[in-house]
Design a protein around this motif. Structure first.
Motif: not given
Length: 741
Positions: A23-35, A482-487, A490-495
């Motif tokens: 989940d976190f690695s996908k969120a980082i990838l998304l952060g790169i894709a959006l930024t 950007i930081a809060t979007l990535v987090i 990464s948290m959607v499936q966890r919490n």
């Protein structure tokens, strides 16, 4: 003094796991894709283009879930195409208010209905719904619709290229993560088993915990199965993937072996009262196995760093010696306690062998002495999804939960947008966004999501106000956005509550970069969320509600039918011996998955209003009964698959035939095909008339070899007899319970 250290250690461990997660690695990838598109847009003075490409990447991202790279890229591209088509239609909805509402409702229904094709299809559907909602915003609405659509397509392709590149930069990433997760869950399962063996006045909480862990473990097995098998199907043979697949097979077998624990705790409790050291040794061994699997999980990528441990072997030796001493104190060779301990010892010994096999597969660099699973055989374990048009047609009625959900969503989005326009809210599309995110086919999940979304939004709003009061620095807002979007992602499936908090923070900071009235943004964000959450809950409660009691019949039917097919494979092998049928493991997989779905359905039922929880106690009883039945089947199959056994007797076939008939009778009741009471002969009558009250095993001489053979036959007779009696009693009880509900 130790408690705070343990808490800190657990928190640190959880953080490490979070940063290592898929989940976190996908969120980082998304952060790169959006930024990157936004930064390039600012640099080239083409910010609207950069924002639109970013929107395209965001719309494509939901379909990027764990699985084979082939399915992943296909899902991303299909989501992109759907988002493009929907965005083009959405661009022209504002031309007529009279057309807007009916077309909005029809589109919402049609896009949502795509999720009938399964989990990945539901994510593609969400991309379409998200695209439709964003078409109501003012993001990049200054450019022509066709240009916006093409840029959204470019954003989707950009994200697909990133996902493809990420896969080949870290080809082992998701395999290692899910294999490690499976090892840890298996370790948790064994630890809970160890706790169950102990002296417990009430085992209900531990049994619930065990069932929850088993459900999560089965779901993780399914994900890992697709990653390992589908990737081999596409890319061909790989020694790395082949080894991981063999490790996965060992883990599936460990779960089956773990389920094969004695189910009659009353007998083990009586024994352990007189032999407490036996209990301690068995518990210590289970805990040692759990610790070893946890250690293997920690060093899955670096097995050479894994230290050797003889703890499991040491406990096995203690147990073996204790059983020998205890056997010397009893007169009868057929003493039930001795036979039970010997069978339990052999089961634990098999578990240790499988854990050792996992360690060997990880550390062994010589692949010449490893028998890899054939690609054709591995394919049989994949769950195939039917994508035919017939699926859409068959479910186009009010008996389908997805159809009702799609209809409900279409109606509530029309109402939600109407409320936003009526009260002139700043961003009425936020109500639609809340609806598509929160609304689920079941009331319980919608209610919990509404609650978590509302709480998360309120917390996020308060934190955002605090930060805005402390600083008005645009650079800080950009970094936080950007930081809060990535987090958040990464948290959607966890919490989900935490995810909602960070999504709110991200939205507020993004708007803070574009608009000066940030406090109004926070206010309207909270108001729109409350309206959307309220409408979502009301919609599930009032419009074509799908109560779990209506759907659980089909889930029960699938569970019982899967258990019956698994039993038939066991009977077939016990009669024929020789090579295990190619249908055995797929039937076992189906039985475990069906049981997992039944447990999940019951959990959803407990979240519904009390007035709708019809026969909850009886439903719980039959869920536990099916779980126990599957555990007993696992015990029976584990024994006959891993031990040389005597020929199947006519008594065995007579009793198993009766069990199969009882299961077929249960299926007929659920299908509403019969209403008769079934067999009149009681299970005690048929069992004792068939097997008798005492075990009878004969040996031809008194030599040591024959005495050893006698013990082997006694163990077989004891286990087969006990499991058949237990299975028969449960199969007789099943139709009676089904008639009551």
């Amino acid at each position: 003094m130790k408690a705070p250290k343990n808490i800190l250690k657990t928190t640190f461990y959880d953080l490490v796991e979070y940063f290592k997660s898929a989940d976190f690695s996908k969120a980082i990838l998304l952060g790169i894709a959006l930024t990157i598109p936004i930064l390039l847009g600012i640099k080239l003075d083409m910010l609207p283009l950069g924002i639109t490409i970013t929107v395209g990447a965001m719309l494509a991202s939901p379909s990027d879930v764990s699985g084979s790279i082939h399915h992943k890229v296909a899902g991303i591209l299909l989501a992109t195409l759907l988002a493009m088509a929907v965005s083009l239609i959405g661009a022209y909805l504002h031309l007529s208010l009279w057309l807007l509402f009916p077309i909005l409702g029809v589109l919402m229904f049609g896009i949502s209905y795509i999720s009938i094709y399964g989990f990945r299809a539901s994510l593609i559907s969400f991309s379409g719904l998200f695209a439709l909602v964003l078409s109501f915003s003012n993001i990049s609405n200054t450019m022509p619709p066709y240009e916006r659509v093409l840029l959204i397509g470019a954003g989707g392709i950009w994200y697909a290229c990133l996902a493809f590149a990420w896969h080949y930069i870290y080809p082992k990433g998701q395999t290692e993560y899910f294999l490690s997760k499976t090892l840890k869950l298996t370790a948790d399962y064994l630890r809970t088993r160890g706790e169950l063996v102990g002296e417990n006045k009430d085992r209900s909480e531990l049994l619930k915990k065990l069932l929850t862990t088993q459900t999560e473990l089965t779901a993780t097995h399914e994900t890992l199965r697709e990653i390992l098998i589908a990737s081999r199907t596409v890319s061909g043979k790989s020694d790395y993937e082949g080894k991981r697949l063999l490790i996965f097979v060992q883990l599936v077998d460990i779960l089956e072996l773990a389920m094969a624990n004695p189910v009659n705790y009353d007998k083990t409790d009586l024994l352990y009262k007189s032999q407490p050291h036996q209990l301690q040794n068995f518990q210590d061994l289970l805990f040692a196995m759990s610790r070893r699997l946890t250690a293997v999980a920690a060093y899955i990528s670096t097995p050479k760093k894994l230290r050797k441990s003889d703890a499991m072997q040491s406990y096995l030796e203690k147990i073996k010696n204790d059983i020998s001493k205890y056997r010397a104190t009893v007169e009868s060779k057929a003493d039930e306690n001795v036979l039970m301990l010997r069978n339990l010892y052999k089961y634990q010994k098999d578990q240790v062998k499988k854990i050792r096999k996992i360690e060997w597969l990880l550390s062994n660099s010589d692949n010449s002495n490893i028998s890899f699973i054939k690609k054709e055989d591995a394919r049989r374990f994949l769950t195939k999804q039917n994508y035919g048009l017939q699926v859409l047609i068959e479910n186009f009625n009010l008996s389908s939960p997805i159809f009702k959900h799609s209809l409900r969503l279409g109606v509530m989005t029309m109402i939600g947008y109407g409320v936003g326009m009526l009260f002139s809210l700043q961003n009425p599309y936020w109500i639609l966004l809340t609806l598509i995110v929160i609304m689920r086919p079941t009331y319980g999940l919608t209610k919990s999501r509404s609650k978590e979304r509302t709480i998360g939004t309120l917390i996020g709003g308060v934190i955002a106000v605090g930060i805005v009061l402390l600083t008005q620095n645009v650079m800080v807002y950009g970094i936080l956005a950007i930081a809060t979007l990535v987090i958040a992602f990464s948290m959607v499936q966890r919490n989900y509550k935490a995810a909602a908090t960070f999504i709110t923070l991200s939205v507020v900071f993004i708007y803070a970069l574009l608009r000066p009235d940030i406090f109004n943004v926070i206010q309207y964000r909270i108001v729109d969320t409350l309206i959307g959450a309220g409408l979502a809950t009301a919609g599930n409660l009032l419009l074509w509600p799908a109560w779990e009691i209506h759907g659980i019949h089909k889930t029960l039917l699938d569970t019982i039918a899967s258990s019956r097919m698994y039993l038939e494979e066991i009977i077939n092998f016990y009669n024929k011996k020789g090579t295990i049928s190619s249908e055995y493991k797929p039937s076992r997989k189906k039985a475990f998955l069906a049981m997992s779905k039944l447990s999940t359905a019951f959990q959803r039922m407990t979240q519904e209003p009390k007035s709708r929880q019809q026969n909850l106690d009886k439903v719980y009883e039959i869920v536990v009964l099916n779980h126990t039945f599957l555990s007993s089947l696992a015990s029976l199959s584990t024994f006959i698959m891993n031990r040389p056994t005597t020929p199947a007797s006519s008594n065995f076939n007579k009793v198993t035939g009766r069990i199969v008939q009882n299961l077929l009778h249960s299926e007929a009741i659920l299908n509403e095909e019969i209403s008769v009471e079934g067999n009149s002969e009681k299970e005690e009558d048929i069992f004792e008339n068939t097997f008798g009250k005492q075990m009878r095993v004969e040996t031809s001489s008194k030599s040591k070899k024959d005495e050893a053979n006698l013990y082997v036959q006694l163990e077989e007779a004891h286990l087969i007899r006990e499991q058949l009696k237990w299975l028969l009693a449960m199969s007789e009880k099943m139709p009676k319970l089904l008639r009551e509900i």
